[in-house]
Design a protein around this motif. Structure first.
Motif, PDB file in Angstrom:
ATOM      1  N   ASP A 141       0.825  -1.206   0.000  1.00 30.26           N
ATOM      2  CA  ASP A 141       0.000   0.000   0.000  1.00 30.26           C
ATOM      3  C   ASP A 141       0.864   1.264   0.000  1.00 30.26           C
ATOM      4  N   GLY A 142       0.534   2.195  -0.913  1.00 29.53           N
ATOM      5  CA  GLY A 142       1.272   3.442  -1.006  1.00 29.53           C
ATOM      6  C   GLY A 142       2.515   3.348  -1.867  1.00 29.53           C
ATOM      7  N   TYR A 143       2.723   2.213  -2.517  1.00 28.91           N
ATOM      8  CA  TYR A 143       3.901   2.001  -3.364  1.00 28.91           C
ATOM      9  C   TYR A 143       3.457   1.702  -4.798  1.00 28.91           C
ATOM     10  N   TYR A 144       4.416   1.840  -5.712  1.00 35.36           N
ATOM     11  CA  TYR A 144       4.167   1.504  -7.112  1.00 35.36           C
ATOM     12  C   TYR A 144       5.439   0.906  -7.694  1.00 35.36           C
ATOM     13  N   THR A 145       5.275   0.255  -8.832  1.00 37.18           N
ATOM     14  CA  THR A 145       6.434  -0.177  -9.604  1.00 37.18           C
ATOM     15  C   THR A 145       6.131   0.001 -11.083  1.00 37.18           C
ATOM     16  N   ILE A 146       7.150  -0.063 -11.895  1.00 38.15           N
ATOM     17  CA  ILE A 146       7.012  -0.017 -13.353  1.00 38.15           C
ATOM     18  C   ILE A 146       7.417  -1.394 -13.872  1.00 38.15           C
ATOM     19  N   ALA A 147       6.489  -2.085 -14.541  1.00 36.98           N
ATOM     20  CA  ALA A 147       6.731  -3.480 -14.916  1.00 36.98           C
ATOM     21  C   ALA A 147       6.090  -3.788 -16.257  1.00 36.98           C
ATOM     22  N   ASN A 148       6.565  -4.854 -16.891  1.00 35.93           N
ATOM     23  CA  ASN A 148       5.961  -5.300 -18.150  1.00 35.93           C
ATOM     24  C   ASN A 148       5.024  -6.481 -17.952  1.00 35.93           C
ATOM     25  N   SER A 149       4.871  -6.934 -16.682  1.00 40.92           N
ATOM     26  CA  SER A 149       3.977  -8.055 -16.389  1.00 40.92           C
ATOM     27  C   SER A 149       3.698  -8.088 -14.897  1.00 40.92           C
ATOM     28  N   THR A 150       2.683  -8.832 -14.513  1.00 41.21           N
ATOM     29  CA  THR A 150       2.418  -9.122 -13.098  1.00 41.21           C
ATOM     30  C   THR A 150       2.342 -10.635 -12.951  1.00 41.21           C
ATOM     31  N   ASN A 151       2.756 -11.130 -11.793  1.00 45.39           N
ATOM     32  CA  ASN A 151       2.860 -12.582 -11.657  1.00 45.39           C
ATOM     33  C   ASN A 151       2.524 -13.035 -10.236  1.00 45.39           C
ATOM     34  N   ASN A 152       1.305 -13.558 -10.057  1.00 45.20           N
ATOM     35  CA  ASN A 152       0.911 -14.245  -8.827  1.00 45.20           C
ATOM     36  C   ASN A 152       1.134 -13.391  -7.576  1.00 45.20           C
ATOM     37  N   CYS A 153       0.775 -12.127  -7.650  1.00 43.65           N
ATOM     38  CA  CYS A 153       0.941 -11.256  -6.481  1.00 43.65           C
ATOM     39  C   CYS A 153      -0.092 -11.554  -5.399  1.00 43.65           C
ATOM     40  N   PHE A 154       0.368 -11.491  -4.160  1.00 44.08           N
ATOM     41  CA  PHE A 154      -0.481 -11.642  -2.982  1.00 44.08           C
ATOM     42  C   PHE A 154      -1.349 -12.908  -3.054  1.00 44.08           C
ATOM     43  N   GLY A 155      -0.652 -14.016  -3.279  1.00 40.79           N
ATOM     44  CA  GLY A 155      -1.326 -15.306  -3.281  1.00 40.79           C
ATOM     45  C   GLY A 155      -2.316 -15.500  -4.406  1.00 40.79           C
ATOM     46  N   GLY A 156      -2.086 -14.824  -5.531  1.00 41.44           N
ATOM     47  CA  GLY A 156      -2.975 -14.976  -6.684  1.00 41.44           C
ATOM     48  C   GLY A 156      -4.242 -14.151  -6.608  1.00 41.44           C
ATOM     49  N   THR A 157      -4.330 -13.205  -5.643  1.00 43.28           N
ATOM     50  CA  THR A 157      -5.515 -12.358  -5.561  1.00 43.28           C
ATOM     51  C   THR A 157      -5.466 -11.209  -6.566  1.00 43.28           C
ATOM     52  N   TRP A 158      -4.276 -10.964  -7.173  1.00 48.77           N
ATOM     53  CA  TRP A 158      -4.163 -10.043  -8.295  1.00 48.77           C
ATOM     54  C   TRP A 158      -4.147 -10.843  -9.597  1.00 48.77           C
ATOM     55  N   TYR A 159      -4.645 -10.220 -10.652  1.00 50.52           N
ATOM     56  CA  TYR A 159      -4.553 -10.848 -11.969  1.00 50.52           C
ATOM     57  C   TYR A 159      -3.092 -10.954 -12.404  1.00 50.52           C
ATOM     58  N   THR A 160      -2.775 -12.027 -13.106  1.00 51.22           N
ATOM     59  CA  THR A 160      -1.470 -12.180 -13.738  1.00 51.22           C
ATOM     60  C   THR A 160      -1.586 -11.742 -15.191  1.00 51.22           C
ATOM     61  N   LEU A 161      -0.783 -10.753 -15.591  1.00 45.74           N
ATOM     62  CA  LEU A 161      -0.772 -10.252 -16.962  1.00 45.74           C
ATOM     63  C   LEU A 161       0.607 -10.454 -17.563  1.00 45.74           C
ATOM     64  N   THR A 162       0.646 -10.804 -18.817  1.00 43.55           N
ATOM     65  CA  THR A 162       1.923 -11.047 -19.494  1.00 43.55           C
ATOM     66  C   THR A 162       2.366  -9.875 -20.360  1.00 43.55           C
ATOM     67  N   HIS A 163       1.520  -8.812 -20.472  1.00 38.46           N
ATOM     68  CA  HIS A 163       1.900  -7.652 -21.287  1.00 38.46           C
ATOM     69  C   HIS A 163       1.096  -6.440 -20.825  1.00 38.46           C
ATOM     70  N   ASP A 164       1.562  -5.266 -21.246  1.00 37.66           N
ATOM     71  CA  ASP A 164       0.873  -4.030 -20.893  1.00 37.66           C
ATOM     72  C   ASP A 164      -0.301  -3.778 -21.836  1.00 37.66           C
ATOM     73  N   HIS A 165      -0.961  -2.625 -21.692  1.00 42.00           N
ATOM     74  CA  HIS A 165      -2.080  -2.321 -22.580  1.00 42.00           C
ATOM     75  C   HIS A 165      -1.612  -2.000 -23.989  1.00 42.00           C
ATOM     76  N   THR A 166      -0.486  -1.290 -24.111  1.00 41.02           N
ATOM     77  CA  THR A 166      -0.007  -0.863 -25.422  1.00 41.02           C
ATOM     78  C   THR A 166       0.259  -2.042 -26.344  1.00 41.02           C
ATOM     79  N   GLY A 167       0.742  -3.142 -25.770  1.00 41.12           N
ATOM     80  CA  GLY A 167       1.059  -4.314 -26.578  1.00 41.12           C
ATOM     81  C   GLY A 167       2.459  -4.300 -27.148  1.00 41.12           C
ATOM     82  N   ASP A 168       3.301  -3.332 -26.739  1.00 38.57           N
ATOM     83  CA  ASP A 168       4.688  -3.310 -27.195  1.00 38.57           C
ATOM     84  C   ASP A 168       5.457  -4.487 -26.585  1.00 38.57           C
TER      85      ASP A 168
END
Length: 224
Positions: free
Chosen positions: A75-102
């Motif tokens: 809480d209160g933090y951020y990061t810059i990433a190209n994907s998300t992976n199994n955060c907080f026991g899988g309660t966040w979605y796992t994404l393999t790419h950003d919205h832009t699709g680059d």
């Protein structure tokens, strides 16, 4: 043979003409609406956060949040990433790419603060007077619907356009951003007045922190 007479034929022709005129008007209105929706110019601001390996570099003065150089910020933090992976026991979605699709495109991963406040700010200069601009961004509610016993806090964001001295010129609220695992564009239109050639774009977290209020941000644009 039935003879209908000239008055009857004139009445029928008039009704046909009225129907045809109405249909033509509707078609012209629809064409104008499509032209309006498709007439946005090149962005004055186009923030895609770039691309590269995880994690990306911090944003500096563009946010009041604290940079977290790894996956799954608290809480209160951020990061810059190209994907998300199994955060907080899988309660966040796992994404393999950003919205832009680059390839390896970055996005801003935000775990909103317990206290409402600013999480993104950008100054725009060199604007034209009496010109309409669109301020928009793509947002993704990261929380799975089953997390927090189904009572997760939904992100709720205010978009502000302000003078450089802090006066709010125009404001827009997203309302609660629903669960569902999809990118959605939020934004609004703003027309500059005479003497306004620089503005501040500000995005404010309205919801409290805690279980939920987690989001992705990408493709922030300000365009005529």
């Amino acid at each position: 043979m039935i003879f209908l007479g000239l008055p009857y034929l004139k009445d029928r022709l008039m009704k046909i003409l009225i129907c045809f005129t109405g249909l033509l008007f509707l078609l012209m209105q629809n064409a104008a609406a499509q032209l309006c929706q498709g007439s946005l110019g090149d962005p004055v601001v186009d923030i895609t956060f770039g691309a590269g390996s995880n994690p990306g570099a911090p944003l500096g003065n563009a946010t009041n949040y604290t940079y977290f150089p790894n996956d799954c910020p608290e809480d209160g933090y951020y990061t810059i990433a190209n994907s998300t992976n199994n955060c907080f026991g899988g309660t966040w979605y796992t994404l393999t790419h950003d919205h832009t699709g680059d390839p390896n495109g970055y996005m801003m991963v935000i775990n909103a603060s317990y206290d409402p406040g600013v999480f993104f700010v950008q100054t725009v200069q060199g604007l034209c007077p009496n010109t309409t601009y669109e301020f928009a961004a793509w947002i993704f509610n990261l929380l799975q619907f089953f997390a927090c016993e189904g009572m997760g806090i939904k992100p709720n964001i205010t978009f502000n356009i302000e003078t450089t001295s802090g006066t709010v010129l125009r404001s827009y609220q997203t309302g609660d951003i629903p669960f569902g695992g999809d990118w959605t564009q939020y934004g609004f239109f703003f027309t500059t007045s005479a003497g306004i050639n620089s503005v501040v774009l500000r995005m404010i977290n309205n919801a409290p922190g805690g279980c939920g209020n987690d989001l992705l941000l990408d493709d922030i644009t300000f365009r005529p």
